[in-house]
Structures are given as structure tokens and as C-alpha cells.
Enzyme design. Sequence first.
Site, PDB file in Angstrom:
ATOM      1  CG  ASP A  97      -2.211   0.574   1.080  1.00 33.13           C
ATOM      2  OD1 ASP A  97      -2.281   1.648   0.465  1.00 33.13           O
ATOM      3  OD2 ASP A  97      -3.203  -0.017   1.549  1.00 33.13           O
ATOM      4  CG  ASP A 197      -4.224   5.785   0.865  1.00 35.25           C
ATOM      5  OD1 ASP A 197      -5.107   4.994   1.208  1.00 35.25           O
ATOM      6  OD2 ASP A 197      -4.126   6.938   1.327  1.00 35.25           O
ATOM      7  CD  GLU A 250      -8.876   4.702  -1.411  1.00 36.03           C
ATOM      8  OE1 GLU A 250      -9.759   4.534  -0.562  1.00 36.03           O
ATOM      9  OE2 GLU A 250      -7.888   5.433  -1.214  1.00 36.03           O
ATOM     10  CG  HIS A 318      -8.829  -0.611   5.053  1.00 39.25           C
ATOM     11  ND1 HIS A 318      -8.681  -0.677   3.683  1.00 39.25           N
ATOM     12  CD2 HIS A 318      -8.311   0.580   5.413  1.00 39.25           C
ATOM     13  CE1 HIS A 318      -8.105   0.422   3.255  1.00 39.25           C
ATOM     14  NE2 HIS A 318      -7.857   1.205   4.288  1.00 39.25           N
ATOM     15  CG  ASP A 319     -11.041   2.972   4.064  1.00 33.86           C
ATOM     16  OD1 ASP A 319     -10.462   2.898   5.158  1.00 33.86           O
ATOM     17  OD2 ASP A 319     -10.504   3.376   3.020  1.00 33.86           O
TER      18      ASP A 319
HETATM   19  O1  ISL Z   1     -13.899  10.062  -1.025  1.00 32.98           O
HETATM   20  C1  ISL Z   1     -12.783   9.905  -0.854  1.00 32.98           C
HETATM   21  C2  ISL Z   1     -11.803  10.808  -1.485  1.00 32.98           C
HETATM   22  O2  ISL Z   1     -12.129  11.161  -2.795  1.00 32.98           O
HETATM   23  C3  ISL Z   1     -12.416   8.813   0.040  1.00 32.98           C
HETATM   24  O3  ISL Z   1     -13.119   7.661  -0.303  1.00 32.98           O
HETATM   25  C4  ISL Z   1     -10.956   8.479   0.085  1.00 32.98           C
HETATM   26  O4  ISL Z   1     -10.547   7.962  -1.140  1.00 32.98           O
HETATM   27  C5  ISL Z   1     -10.684   7.508   1.167  1.00 32.98           C
HETATM   28  O5  ISL Z   1     -11.149   7.971   2.397  1.00 32.98           O
HETATM   29  C6  ISL Z   1      -9.209   7.294   1.229  1.00 32.98           C
HETATM   30  O6  ISL Z   1      -8.936   6.189   2.035  1.00 32.98           O
HETATM   31  C7  ISL Z   1      -7.599   5.832   2.131  1.00 32.98           C
HETATM   32  O7  ISL Z   1      -6.806   6.882   2.633  1.00 32.98           O
HETATM   33  C8  ISL Z   1      -7.073   7.292   3.961  1.00 32.98           C
HETATM   34  C9  ISL Z   1      -7.142   6.127   4.940  1.00 32.98           C
HETATM   35  O8  ISL Z   1      -7.658   6.565   6.159  1.00 32.98           O
HETATM   36  C10 ISL Z   1      -7.983   4.998   4.399  1.00 32.98           C
HETATM   37  O9  ISL Z   1      -7.947   3.906   5.292  1.00 32.98           O
HETATM   38  C11 ISL Z   1      -7.448   4.643   3.058  1.00 32.98           C
HETATM   39  O10 ISL Z   1      -8.079   3.525   2.470  1.00 32.98           O
HETATM   40  C12 ISL Z   1      -5.986   8.233   4.351  1.00 32.98           C
HETATM   41  O11 ISL Z   1      -4.747   7.627   4.091  1.00 32.98           O
END
Ligand code: ISL
Length: 536
Positions: A97, A197, A250, A318-319
Site C-alpha cells: 500500500d 492510496d 484508489e 478496511h474503510d
Molecule cells: O472520497 C474519498 C476521497 O475522494 C475517500 O473515499 C478516500 O478515497 C478515502 O477515504 C481514502 O482512504 C484511504 O486513505 C485514507 C485512509 O484513512 C484509508 O484507510 C485509506 O483507504 C488516508 O490515508
Amino acid sequence: MNKWWMNEIAYQIYPRSFKDSNDDGIGDIKGIISKLDYLKDLGIKLIWLSPVFKSPQKDYGYDISDYKDIDPMYGTLDDMDELIFQAQKRNIKIIMDLVMNHTSNQHEWFEKSRLKIEPYTDYYIWEDPVNGKEPNNWTSIFTGSAWEFDEIRKQYYLHLFAVEQPDLNFKNERVVEEIKNVMRFWLNKGIAGFRYDAINLIYKTTLEQGDKKHIFRGQEHYLNQEGNHKILNDIYKEVLSEGDYFTVGEAGFTSPEEAKLYCDHQREELDTLFTFEHTQTNYKYRWIRVKFKPKKFYKALVKYQNILDWNVLFFENHDLIRSVSQFGDVKKYWKQSAKSLALLLLTLKGTPFIYQGQEIGMTNFDYKDINETQDVESKRLDTLLNKKRVPKRLRWFFISRISRDNARTPMQWNSSKYAGFSNHKPWLKPVNNFSYINVEQQKNDSDSILNFYKDMIKYRQNSKTLREGKFEIYKITNKLMVFKRYTHEETLCIAVNLSRRKQKINLQGKLVFNSETGDSLEKYLNPYQAVILKQI
Ligand code: ISL
Ligand code: CA
């Protein structure tokens, strides 16, 4: 195009919650090594490992203080080498990641940047106060202002996520070079690529005021910007083009058209992209979860299936909350709905990702109070709602339905005291249903969700049509989705019912896979039943 990663089934590990090897209550790398045979047996060939880098753990590893070291909590660099080696031995590849939008505020770069020590002065996004206040009205994705005043440098820094996660400045070429170095460091160790990420927001075009109509104020200045695409292309050319690597970005808030740009291999940016529209059809204003309507979910899936040649497929990470709790029915049709979701996930076009625990139908948590959660986002929401004088019970009602900790509870290996995750009290409480929802129990039950996943994975691996065939939607109703996957040689028809009602269907063909027992199909699908038919 046929790349190795188009043929594999991937599995996401959230290390903190997967398996604890030394009984401190926190999952670790040695724990993962001890479960590689389990993953191999399931048919997994690719692991996405959530961050194990050195981190103060304010956002559980997504706040990195050293990209080239492993957090002692998870193990050592040697343990990581061993994991890569042991995985390779079992024909399993690993992607790591890469969190490049921000670092931890305890990263050396940030500590030096605050003191204006060169060359770090402009590694982050620093601005003077405007009339004694924040430089602009942008809000953090974790709610509240996106700016924090730093008493040392006497300036504000931008943080799109937690206060402890300052955003790196991607207008500074040195920053891009640092990231490339980090990537080379890990690729040299034998990993197969990266999950990037929050990759669609790294480049901030301007720092102008944000339009009030947007949920994340300021987003029009940083989501999917031209500069963002350029950086990915630069990284691709300089780091990734030489090897046969795999990348998945992501990207929340990304349309299929936008996703197509990121994944267009002529443009050399990313291989695939996690987009979230299908996971959000029953959300309002991001934080309010409302009733699930299958039709909206199906439509979102189909939209991306139609526009993109290839993509990743996922229902959990995980989110997000657990898929069986979101799209299924954990009370009356727990097993049926988990199996139907498995069938759907593994018959769509793309590379499927399974999130730890999904393969045994793990559910959302059963906590009673905000104090049982650990997640920074949940805590921040609670504070914010409290400031707005929302009563405690109501706050908990909203937060518990969406909290990221729903997916972060310890993996349920068996029915012993701490679900077989550890012999020590875990950092986050296991869901009570581990006494009957666990790996050991399901291994020995031929009708279990776990064995269904296993069979379905095997079926997909052996089916050219499911791996390479084209996708065509046949029908969507309020409750039912019917689609085809086909090649010149074969057509498979897949019907899924994610509802509590029987659904009439009128399909010809030989039943080749069924989420329920029985080898014939009547003129209807049962509640939460899904099938694959082969057209003859
Ligand atoms: O809407 C978003 C931004 O356009 C969110 O979905 C965003 O992409 C997401 O919250 C990002 O998550 C990732 O980065 C975060 C972390 O807390 C998450 O666990 C991770 O998956 C910050 O590093
Ligand atoms: Ca441990």
C-alpha cells in the site's frame, strides 16, 4: 491484452486485524506468514497488504513516518522479506500500500519542513494565515477544516485527512522523486506492485476557495486534476515500465469516464482503479446510510462494467462496512446472501478482491458505544456531531452504521476466547458471533460460505468465459440482475436476487453453479439466491 493479474483472485489483508503471532493483541507479519497456506488453499494468488510501514498509528498505518521500514508492532524488515519469500514459494504475489498523498506528522520530512530545513521546506503545503484564519475554506475528508496551524513555523499546513497526516506537495519535483525511490526500494525486494492510496487527490491545482455546494469543500481544486494524471504517467515511465508489475489506484468520487482515463494503458498511468459508486448507492451525504435498494447497486455495477474494458471488483475493504451487512441480510438470510454476493463478485468482468473475513461472511460489529471503536474518522465525526449538540444516542446510531471499524474487527479463525486471532485481548473487540462464524467451523462444513468461495474461485479460475469473456447486461429489475459473460465458444448467464422475495425468472440453460443446494432450477429464484446457467 492478457496480463497475469487479469487471471488472479486477490485478497486484502489488514495486518492489524488478521493474525497476532506474539500475543500482544495486534496482528503482525509473522501472523500473516502462518496463514499463507490458508490463503493458498482458498485459491488466492495475489495479496494487497495494507500498510505495515513505520507509523504512529493515528490512522492505523496510513500515517507513515518511514516508508522504508516496518513498524516494530508488525515486525522487522527481515520478517517482510520472509513474507515475500514464503508467499512466492506458494505462488502468491504481494502488492503493498503506497500512501503518497500525505505522510505522518512524525515523518522526518515534516519535522524538517516545520523548521524550514532545506530541501524539505516545500515538501508540504504551507500557507500564511489570512486575516488570522485558515488560508481557505477547504474541509478535511475526515470532517472539519483541512488546515492546521503549526506553532513552530507559524503557518498553516494542509491535511485532507487527519491532522496528523499533512499533505505532501506534488508541485515539488523532489517529492515525486522521493516517492519513486520508495517504490524502487520495495520493488527490489520482490513485490509485484502497489495499491495507491487516495490516488486521485494528490495534486492540488490551486488553493482557491471551494464551492459550498460540494461535500468536501475544495474538491474541485484537487480531485482528478490534469497534474494528477501527469504524475502517475511520470512514475509509470520511470519506475514501473520496466517490469511486469500491477497497480491499482484508489479513487473515491471518480466517474467511469474518469476511471477509463486512469486505466487506459496507452496513457501509462495505472492498471486498474477502485471506484466506489456501487458501495455508496445507499448512502446520503457520505455519512448517512439509508435503505439498500438492489436496483441502484446493480446499475452502478453495470455502468462501470460497460464503460471499462477491465477493472478490479470488490464489495469490501478496511474503510467500508461488511458487504453481507450492507447488501445482504444478516438475520434471516446470512448464509444465502453471503453466497450470492460471492457469486456476483466472482462472475463480473475484472480482477476480484476479497477482503479478509468476507469469505466466511463476517458481519458488522455489535458494539454498544463509541468508546468501543478506535477509528480516527469515527471519533472525529462524534466530536463534530457533539459540537453541533446532537445527542449521544443519535450520534452513535449514525456512526455505528457506517464506522470503518465494522470491517476492522479481528479475523474470526475459531471459537476460542479471542476468536483465534490472539491469546491476548485484541486492540479491537471481536464481533460476538465468532463463536459460530469462524474459519475452523466452516472448513469442516461442506455447505459453508468458505467452501462456497473456494468452489467458486476454482470454477472461475478454470472458466475462460468468466476470466476473459465479454459482459452484457440482460435485465435489471428492482430486485434482480441478470447478465451474460460470453466468448465465441460459450455463453454463461448469471442471475442474482438480492432481495427477500422470490423472483420469477425465465431462463434456459444448464445449471452449472448455484448458491443453494440442488441441481435444478425452477421458474424462480429464492430469496438471496444466485445461479450460473450455461446456454446450450
Ligand atoms: O472520497 C474519498 C476521497 O475522494 C475517500 O473515499 C478516500 O478515497 C478515502 O477515504 C481514502 O482512504 C484511504 O486513505 C485514507 C485512509 O484513512 C484509508 O484507510 C485509506 O483507504 C488516508 O490515508
Ligand atoms: Ca502481534
